[in-house]
Design a protein around this motif. Structure first.
Motif, PDB file in Angstrom:
ATOM      1  N   PRO A 135       0.811  -1.221   0.000  1.00  0.00           N
ATOM      2  CA  PRO A 135       0.000   0.000   0.000  1.00  0.00           C
ATOM      3  C   PRO A 135       0.847   1.274   0.000  1.00  0.00           C
ATOM      4  N   TYR A 159       5.100   2.516  -0.147  1.00  0.00           N
ATOM      5  CA  TYR A 159       6.509   2.120  -0.056  1.00  0.00           C
ATOM      6  C   TYR A 159       7.374   3.338   0.090  1.00  0.00           C
ATOM      7  N   VAL A 193       7.128   9.399  -5.188  1.00  0.00           N
ATOM      8  CA  VAL A 193       6.182   9.839  -6.219  1.00  0.00           C
ATOM      9  C   VAL A 193       5.910  11.341  -6.091  1.00  0.00           C
ATOM     10  N   GLY A 253      -4.510  11.619  -0.702  1.00  0.00           N
ATOM     11  CA  GLY A 253      -4.034  10.485   0.091  1.00  0.00           C
ATOM     12  C   GLY A 253      -2.582  10.680   0.488  1.00  0.00           C
ATOM     13  N   TYR A 290     -13.239  11.992   0.181  1.00  0.00           N
ATOM     14  CA  TYR A 290     -13.227  11.944   1.644  1.00  0.00           C
ATOM     15  C   TYR A 290     -12.230  12.969   2.161  1.00  0.00           C
ATOM     16  N   PRO A 300      -6.955   7.273  -7.131  1.00  0.00           N
ATOM     17  CA  PRO A 300      -6.796   5.985  -7.823  1.00  0.00           C
ATOM     18  C   PRO A 300      -7.624   5.958  -9.098  1.00  0.00           C
ATOM     19  N   PHE A 317       7.934   5.905  -8.706  1.00  0.00           N
ATOM     20  CA  PHE A 317       8.265   5.080  -7.526  1.00  0.00           C
ATOM     21  C   PHE A 317       9.763   4.775  -7.435  1.00  0.00           C
TER      22      PHE A 317
END
Ligand code: NAI
Length: 335
Positions: free
Chosen positions: A100, A102, A107, A155, A178, A209, A301
């Protein structure tokens, strides 16, 4: 006998980080260069898990093939899981685990690299000075300070990016299904509607996402509502942007710059050296022809720290499964 793991889409850097992390686990990792397909699934015979990345597709056919080889676990060595048919996996009784988080820093910092390069035209200055051209025309940028960044999805990655951009002295507005009001207050940013975000942002960066709801959210209607000359950054997933609409926006000068670490048809190109081939994807070729577009090959990443974390978490996910422990990082869909 050691537990076998069938590892697909292997690159030399994967092997390096997984071999290092595996010293603590002792799995029998079989590395395969090719992608996981219904045909290559046979290589996973007898394995406790297949390990795949973003550009391997675990659709229904692949999942059935894994079932036939009695492989009980798909271990994603990435965060996103839009490439896995979770319903099919649930139906066949195959568990799916992922990594979930790393290095959200990797990023977020890459998104900033794209912004700064596009703004200050570093990609063009680099070639100019090498060619003995020290002229400045065409290289003018803008102060990030005082400009407005619009962040979609707030997020883990976006929160780090927002702190960096606030450090530049940018105003930040954001949209999320949210909202995290406490975070907004702490960093001094505002949650707004998408409509307002499009209208006020000088730079828009995507960090939600890919879902049915977000697929092609940046289409021509969205681009029309944006500030003329807006900079678009996508380190999320390619299909968040309708690429043809982006190309039209760039041609009409509505979009001032685009930084793309992901592309909707990236599967055929990204992570491969195609430099001695002809690009037969006209959309990608057109994107690469703009001097105000930077395409990177899904490398957000790609830092030392992130790769070490990915390897460690993936192997520990597999170990939990093998030992029958509760899975900390399971992703499950409805049957
Ligand atoms: P996260 O799960 O921490 O955050 C995603 C946020 O998006 C959440 O706050 C969620 O509420 C929000 N969201 C969900 N649906 C939304 C919608 N319809 N509209 C607006 N917001 C919505 O994810 P994280 O770790 O920050 O990663 C974000 C995305 O970045 C991942 O989904 C993945 O696609 C991408 N990614 C790209 C990488 C790269 O190498 N370029 C590496 C890792 C992730």
């Amino acid at each position: 006998m050691n537990t076998k793991i069938a590892f697909f889409g292997t690159k030399p850097y994967d092997r390096e980080s997984f071999d290092r992390a595996n010293e603590a686990f002792g799995f029998d990792i079989h590395y395969y260069k090719g992608h996981l397909t219904p045909e290559s699934a046979i290589l996973a015979q007898g394995a406790a898990a297949v390990c795949i990345f973003v550009n391997d597709t675990a659709d229904e056919a692949v999942i059935r093939a894994l079932k036939a080889q009695q492989v009980p676990l798909i271990a994603l060595r990435c965060a996103g899981f839009n490439n896995v048919d979770l319903k099919a996996a649930a139906r066949e009784g195959i568990e799916v685990v992922r990594v979930p988080a790393y290095s959200p820093y990797a990023v977020a910092e890459h998104a900033v690299a794209l912004m700064l390069s596009l703004n200050r035209k570093i990609h063009r200055a680099y070639w100019r000075t090498r060619d003995g051209n020290f002229a400045l025309h065409g290289l003018m940028g803008f102060d990030m300070h005082g400009k407005t960044a619009g962040i979609i999805g707030t997020g883990k990655i976006a929160k780090i990016l927002i702190r960096i951009l606030r450090g530049f002295g940018m105003e930040v507005v954001a949209y999320d299904l949210y909202p995290d009001r406490k975070f907004a207050e702490e960093v001094g940013m505002r949650y707004v509607t998408l409509e307002e975000l499009y209208a006020v942002s000088d730079i828009i960066s995507l960090h939600c996402p890919l879902t049915d709801e977000t697929r092609y959210m940046i289409d021509s209607a969205a681009i029309e509502r944006m500030k003329p000359g807006v900079m678009l950054i996508n380190t999320g997933r390619g299909q968040l942007i309708h690429t043809q609409a982006l190309i039209d926006g760039l041609k009409e000068k509505r979009v001032g710059a685009a930084g793309l670490d992901v592309y909707e048809e990236e599967g055929d190109y990204f992570y491969e050296d195609k430099s001695d081939k002809i690009i037969d994807d006209d959309t990608l070729a057109r994107l690469l022809s703009f001097n105000n577009v930077i395409v990177t090959s899904h490398q957000g990443f790609f830092t030392r720290e992130a790769l070490a974390n990915i390897a460690e978490t993936t192997l520990s996910n597999i170990q939990e499964f093998v030992k029958g422990m509760p899975l900390s990082n399971a992703v499950r869909g409805d049957k």
